[in-house]
Design a protein around this motif. Structure first.
Motif, mmCIF file in Angstrom:
data_model
loop_
_atom_site.group_PDB
_atom_site.id
_atom_site.type_symbol
_atom_site.label_atom_id
_atom_site.label_comp_id
_atom_site.label_asym_id
_atom_site.label_seq_id
_atom_site.Cartn_x
_atom_site.Cartn_y
_atom_site.Cartn_z
ATOM 1 N N GLY A 460 0.796 -1.212 0.000
ATOM 2 C CA GLY A 460 0.000 0.000 0.000
ATOM 3 C C GLY A 460 0.831 1.265 0.000
ATOM 4 N N TYR A 461 2.141 1.140 0.168
ATOM 5 C CA TYR A 461 3.028 2.307 0.171
ATOM 6 C C TYR A 461 3.114 2.948 -1.210
ATOM 7 C CZ TYR A 461 7.582 4.785 0.583
ATOM 8 O OH TYR A 461 8.604 5.713 0.567
ATOM 9 N N GLU A 462 2.953 2.156 -2.258
ATOM 10 C CA GLU A 462 3.384 2.559 -3.591
ATOM 11 C C GLU A 462 2.695 3.818 -4.118
ATOM 12 O OE1 GLU A 462 3.690 -1.955 -3.172
ATOM 13 O OE2 GLU A 462 2.214 -0.413 -2.702
ATOM 14 N N ILE A 463 1.372 3.847 -4.109
ATOM 15 C CA ILE A 463 0.661 4.974 -4.720
ATOM 16 C C ILE A 463 0.829 6.252 -3.901
ATOM 17 C CG2 ILE A 463 -1.618 5.832 -5.412
ATOM 18 C CD1 ILE A 463 -2.308 2.928 -6.208
ATOM 19 N N PRO A 464 0.607 6.241 -2.575
ATOM 20 C CA PRO A 464 0.845 7.479 -1.830
ATOM 21 C C PRO A 464 2.297 7.936 -1.875
ATOM 22 C CG PRO A 464 0.349 5.650 -0.332
ATOM 23 C CD PRO A 464 0.020 5.190 -1.712
ATOM 24 N N VAL A 482 3.146 -1.671 -8.836
ATOM 25 C CA VAL A 482 2.365 -2.248 -7.740
ATOM 26 C C VAL A 482 1.611 -3.478 -8.235
ATOM 27 C CG1 VAL A 482 0.458 -0.636 -8.180
ATOM 28 C CG2 VAL A 482 0.622 -1.771 -5.966
ATOM 29 N N GLY A 483 1.659 -4.538 -7.449
ATOM 30 C CA GLY A 483 0.884 -5.728 -7.767
ATOM 31 C C GLY A 483 -0.570 -5.545 -7.382
ATOM 32 N N ASP A 484 -1.401 -6.474 -7.811
ATOM 33 C CA ASP A 484 -2.823 -6.350 -7.498
ATOM 34 C C ASP A 484 -3.071 -6.402 -5.995
ATOM 35 O OD1 ASP A 484 -1.948 -8.970 -7.613
ATOM 36 O OD2 ASP A 484 -3.756 -9.771 -8.520
ATOM 37 N N MET A 490 -4.357 -0.065 -0.874
ATOM 38 C CA MET A 490 -4.456 1.378 -0.698
ATOM 39 C C MET A 490 -4.445 2.135 -2.034
ATOM 40 S SD MET A 490 -2.382 3.562 2.135
ATOM 41 C CE MET A 490 -2.832 2.302 3.334
ATOM 42 N N PRO A 491 -5.551 2.049 -2.799
ATOM 43 C CA PRO A 491 -5.625 2.828 -4.035
ATOM 44 C C PRO A 491 -6.144 4.245 -3.819
ATOM 45 C CG PRO A 491 -7.566 1.460 -3.862
ATOM 46 C CD PRO A 491 -6.718 1.165 -2.638
ATOM 47 N N THR A 492 -6.502 4.581 -2.571
ATOM 48 C CA THR A 492 -7.276 5.792 -2.313
ATOM 49 C C THR A 492 -6.551 7.080 -2.676
ATOM 50 O OG1 THR A 492 -6.492 5.656 -0.027
ATOM 51 C CG2 THR A 492 -8.669 4.761 -0.492
ATOM 52 N N GLU A 493 -5.214 7.074 -2.599
ATOM 53 C CA GLU A 493 -4.520 8.335 -2.879
ATOM 54 C C GLU A 493 -4.508 8.681 -4.357
ATOM 55 O OE1 GLU A 493 -4.021 10.286 -0.156
ATOM 56 O OE2 GLU A 493 -4.995 8.473 0.587
ATOM 57 N N LEU A 494 -5.030 7.804 -5.214
ATOM 58 C CA LEU A 494 -5.302 8.223 -6.593
ATOM 59 C C LEU A 494 -6.249 9.424 -6.591
ATOM 60 C CD1 LEU A 494 -5.760 4.824 -8.485
ATOM 61 C CD2 LEU A 494 -3.886 6.464 -8.765
ATOM 62 N N VAL A 495 -7.201 9.432 -5.650
ATOM 63 C CA VAL A 495 -8.146 10.542 -5.564
ATOM 64 C C VAL A 495 -7.418 11.825 -5.154
ATOM 65 C CG1 VAL A 495 -10.277 11.356 -4.497
ATOM 66 C CG2 VAL A 495 -9.985 8.924 -4.990
ATOM 67 N N THR A 496 -6.468 11.710 -4.229
ATOM 68 C CA THR A 496 -5.681 12.879 -3.843
ATOM 69 C C THR A 496 -4.885 13.404 -5.032
ATOM 70 O OG1 THR A 496 -5.512 12.017 -1.594
ATOM 71 C CG2 THR A 496 -3.947 13.730 -2.221
ATOM 72 N N ALA A 497 -4.294 12.490 -5.807
ATOM 73 C CA ALA A 497 -3.543 12.903 -6.997
ATOM 74 C C ALA A 497 -4.459 13.578 -8.016
ATOM 75 C CB ALA A 497 -2.850 11.697 -7.624
ATOM 76 N N VAL A 498 -5.693 13.083 -8.142
ATOM 77 C CA VAL A 498 -6.664 13.721 -9.035
ATOM 78 C C VAL A 498 -6.976 15.131 -8.533
ATOM 79 C CG1 VAL A 498 -9.063 13.656 -9.848
ATOM 80 C CG2 VAL A 498 -7.680 11.566 -9.869
ATOM 81 N N GLN A 499 -7.269 15.248 -7.246
ATOM 82 C CA GLN A 499 -7.644 16.545 -6.689
ATOM 83 C C GLN A 499 -6.520 17.568 -6.814
ATOM 84 O OE1 GLN A 499 -8.478 16.643 -2.428
ATOM 85 N NE2 GLN A 499 -9.952 18.273 -2.748
ATOM 86 N N GLU A 500 -5.289 17.142 -6.568
ATOM 87 C CA GLU A 500 -4.149 18.060 -6.613
ATOM 88 C C GLU A 500 -3.538 18.158 -8.011
ATOM 89 O OE1 GLU A 500 -3.141 19.990 -4.159
ATOM 90 O OE2 GLU A 500 -4.629 19.205 -2.748
ATOM 91 N N ARG A 501 -4.111 17.447 -8.981
ATOM 92 C CA ARG A 501 -3.620 17.450 -10.366
ATOM 93 C C ARG A 501 -2.140 17.043 -10.436
ATOM 94 N NH1 ARG A 501 -7.147 21.901 -10.113
ATOM 95 N NH2 ARG A 501 -8.869 21.795 -11.619
#
Length: 651
Positions: A460-464, A482-484, A490-501
């Motif tokens: 879960g470290y990878e995306i954040p 990142v593997g499946d 922890m895919p949730t920080e994709l949303v943070t990346a979207v919000q912060e562009r």
């Protein structure tokens, strides 16, 4: 006589904390940087009226702290850690969470930061200090100790912990925190627990508390006697070896290590944190060492008579669970800024900054070089390994014919990304089989282009973390591998990346289970039990058809741009498309199927995972016999390195 100038300013504890953090700076080698890039957080009833109000009040001020809304409290600590690591521990973020689960969600991130010696400031909200209506929502009561809260769980995970129950305590807590955050030997997670009522309490603060402060990051030199002893030991060696750890990068000692290797011809093996200490192609660069290392580095380790560890904490993967170094008289020199790590393996302890120690040792060894035949052996071992890497990147038909339909090998995926990414681009990973494969196969061409968290190996470290690295340096693309299994954590920080562009490139390797633990399960005789994403069969086993989980659809639903590929050609086009994606376009996810039964080249090494000593299964009994053979090769590494020169003379 009064000057008419105010000597105090009235602020809440939270407002004072934010103003103080905004005025902190770090400095090393004359380079001055803001210590805190901003605050990552999630607000709840424990911090919304305190730190939340304080951050809102200063939003937009020229010297204010930016606030980034995270989606998971553990994840935001990972983001801060990755940022700090990429900035060589000279800058970091603060993280705030609400009481109860919001704060305890940060515990894993705290452990990861401390294990990896990376600074991050945690500001968990705490229950009421005044206890007017206890127990409050989310308070865990201890019948025998009313002053304990769940935040006490941060104590063993932090390098510094304090709880501010009165405003008067805040200055000492903040100054103590800064001392540890900026100490390269002591750094890690720093925690200041802030009760929710105290955060909102006003106090008249001395104005000098908010003056700009610059914290010097020291470069302790090595003692001359220790350098002389190390040089004497290396001059007596016939087959010396360097093990480069993360301290090489944190010190910025890559050029010093290159000069040392150039001058002496001593080969260099690298830990996960130290990978890239020498660039790919350097004649002394032998790649990863230990359980996930190269056959070249591990062959040299087996025969080494003197091993120089630089900035490594000697984890079990690095030492192959203390089976890597088999020479009976092997001796160690440990160069480390932390005395705790420098004292391991009964080695000659050189407590110093890595760059300073290497520079001094190069001078002390002027004119000395390893034997020519030793350099020739290095070159031959590396040629053999490099060919194995080529075969992993472009597997022969004997391998590809065994692939599951529509799948690639993991080695092919890594090879495509490695070859098509820019040399400065950053590859990032943390857990599963990919860190091991990256340690073996990835060719690092530029400083800071390799970022694998393997101290805690936290799924879960990878995306954040990719978000953190990109925030630290937006001139580089970041490829989070990142593997499946890790993605689902922890895919949730994709949303943070979207919000912060924020543009990050996430390569999701779908192999329908836990690739790494599946292979480990086989090696200990458990035949991949419980490691595959399968329906439960009529017989009650988890060996039915594959689950229909669609990770590409999941990533798309979170706002990411998704590219699905099923061939090498499609993967190459996807990487080009991701590279061309706008810098402010948010995250790109490349979804690729791989076959988990095709492994990377073997490291010719071992990792100690105990096997059941008795079993009714033939596979487990066979695995135990293999385990016993390896166990017999473990070394205690307790013999004094220099029993004569290290002993003070008798009076």
């Amino acid at each position: 006589m009064s000057t008419g100038q105010a000597t105090t300013v009235r602020l809440t504890v939270a407002q004072a904390t934010v103003r103080f953090l905004a005025a902190q700076w770090s400095e090393r080698d004359g380079r001055r940087s803001r210590l805190f890039a901003g605050v990552l957080g999630i607000f709840g009833h424990g911090n919304v009226a305190g730190l939340g109000q304080a951050l809102f009040q200063q939003e937009g001020e020229p010297d204010g702290l930016p606030y980034v809304l995270a989606r998971n409290e553990q994840a935001m600590v990972h983001t801060a850690v990755a940022y700090a690591r990429h900035r060589d521990r000279l800058e970091t973020w603060a993280c705030t969470a609400s009481i109860g689960p919001g704060s305890t969600n940060m515990l894993t991130g705290a452990a990861l930061a401390t294990i990896n010696r990376v600074p991050v400031l945690l500001l968990p909200a705490d229950t009421f200090a005044t206890r007017p209506s206890a127990p409050v929502l989310q308070e865990l009561e201890q019948p025998g100790a009313a002053d304990i809260t769940v935040n006490d769980a941060f104590r063993p995970l932090s390098r510094f912990f304090d709880r501010v129950v009165r405003p008067e305590q805040l200055p000492s807590a903040l100054l103590g925190a800064m001392r540890v955050l900026t100490d390269p030997a002591e750094t890690g997670a720093v925690t200041i627990a802030l009760p929710q009522d105290v955060q909102a309490e006003a106090y008249d603060w001395p104005v000098e508390l908010f003056d700009a402060r610059t914290w010097h990051i020291a470069r302790p030199p090595a003692e001359a006697a220790r350098i002389a002893a190390a040089a004497e030991l290396l001059r007596s060696a016939r087959r010396p070896l360097i093990v480069a750890g993360g301290g090489v990068h944190y010190s910025g000692a890559e050029a010093a290590l290159t000069a040392f290797a150039d001058a002496t011809g001593i080969p260099v093996g690298e830990t996960q944190a130290g990978k890239g200490s020498l660039p790919h192609g350097h004649p002394q660069a032998m790649g990863g060492i230990g359980s996930t290392g190269t056959t070249a580095a591990n062959a040299l380790a087996r025969d080494a008579d003197v091993v120089v560890g630089i900035g490594t904490r000697w984890a079990d993967f690095t030492t192959a669970s203390r089976t890597a170094f088999q020479q009976p008289g092997v001796r160690f020199i440990n160069i480390n800024i932390a005395g705790f790590d420098a004292g391991k393996h009964a080695g000659l302890s050189v407590v110093a900054d890595a760059r300073e120690a290497l520079t001094a040792l190069t001078t002390a060894l002027d004119g000395h070089r390893v034997p020519t035949e030793y350099e020739e052996r290095q070159a031959a071992l590396w040629r053999d390994w490099d060919q194995q890497v080529e075969d992993a990147y472009r597997p022969p038909a004997s391998v590809t014919d065994r692939l599951a339909e529509g799948a690639l090998t993991q080695g092919t995926v890594l090879g495509c990304v490695n070859e098509l990414a820019d040399p400065r681009d950053v590859v990032l990973c943390a857990a599963g089989s990919m860190p091991g494969d990256l340690h073996k196969l990835w060719r690092v061409r530029e400083r800071k282009a390799y970022h694998v968290e393997y101290g805690y190996s936290c799924m879960g470290y990878e995306i954040p973390a990719a978000l953190g690295v990109r925030l630290a340096d937006d001139t580089r693309d970041v490829f989070a591998m990142v593997g499946d299994g890790g993605y689902l954590m922890m895919p949730t920080e994709l949303v943070t990346a979207v919000q912060e562009r924020v543009k990050v490139i996430v390569v999701v390797v779908q192999n329908h289970g836990f690739h790494s633990i599946g292979s480990l399960s086989e090696s200990v005789g458990s035949q991949r039990f419980g490691t595959r994403y399968r329906y439960r069969s009529a017989e009650g086993r988890l060996d039915g058809p594959r689950l229909p989980t669609d990770l590409a659809a999941n990533a798309r639903s979170l706002g990411a741009h998704v590219i699905e590929v099923r061939s090498r050609g499609a993967l190459e086009k996807a990487i080009a498309e991701a590279k061309a994606w706008p810098a402010d376009g948010g995250p790109v996810v490349i979804h690729v199927e791989t076959d988990p039964t095709i492994s990377a080249p073997d490291s010719d090494s071992w990792w100690d995972v105990p096997v059941s000593e008795v079993s009714t299964l033939d596979s487990t009994r066979e695995a135990w016999a293999v385990y016993a053979d390896h166990k017999a090769t473990q070394r205690p590494l307790l013999a004094p390195t220099t029993p004569d020169t290290d002993r003070p003379p008798r009076e």
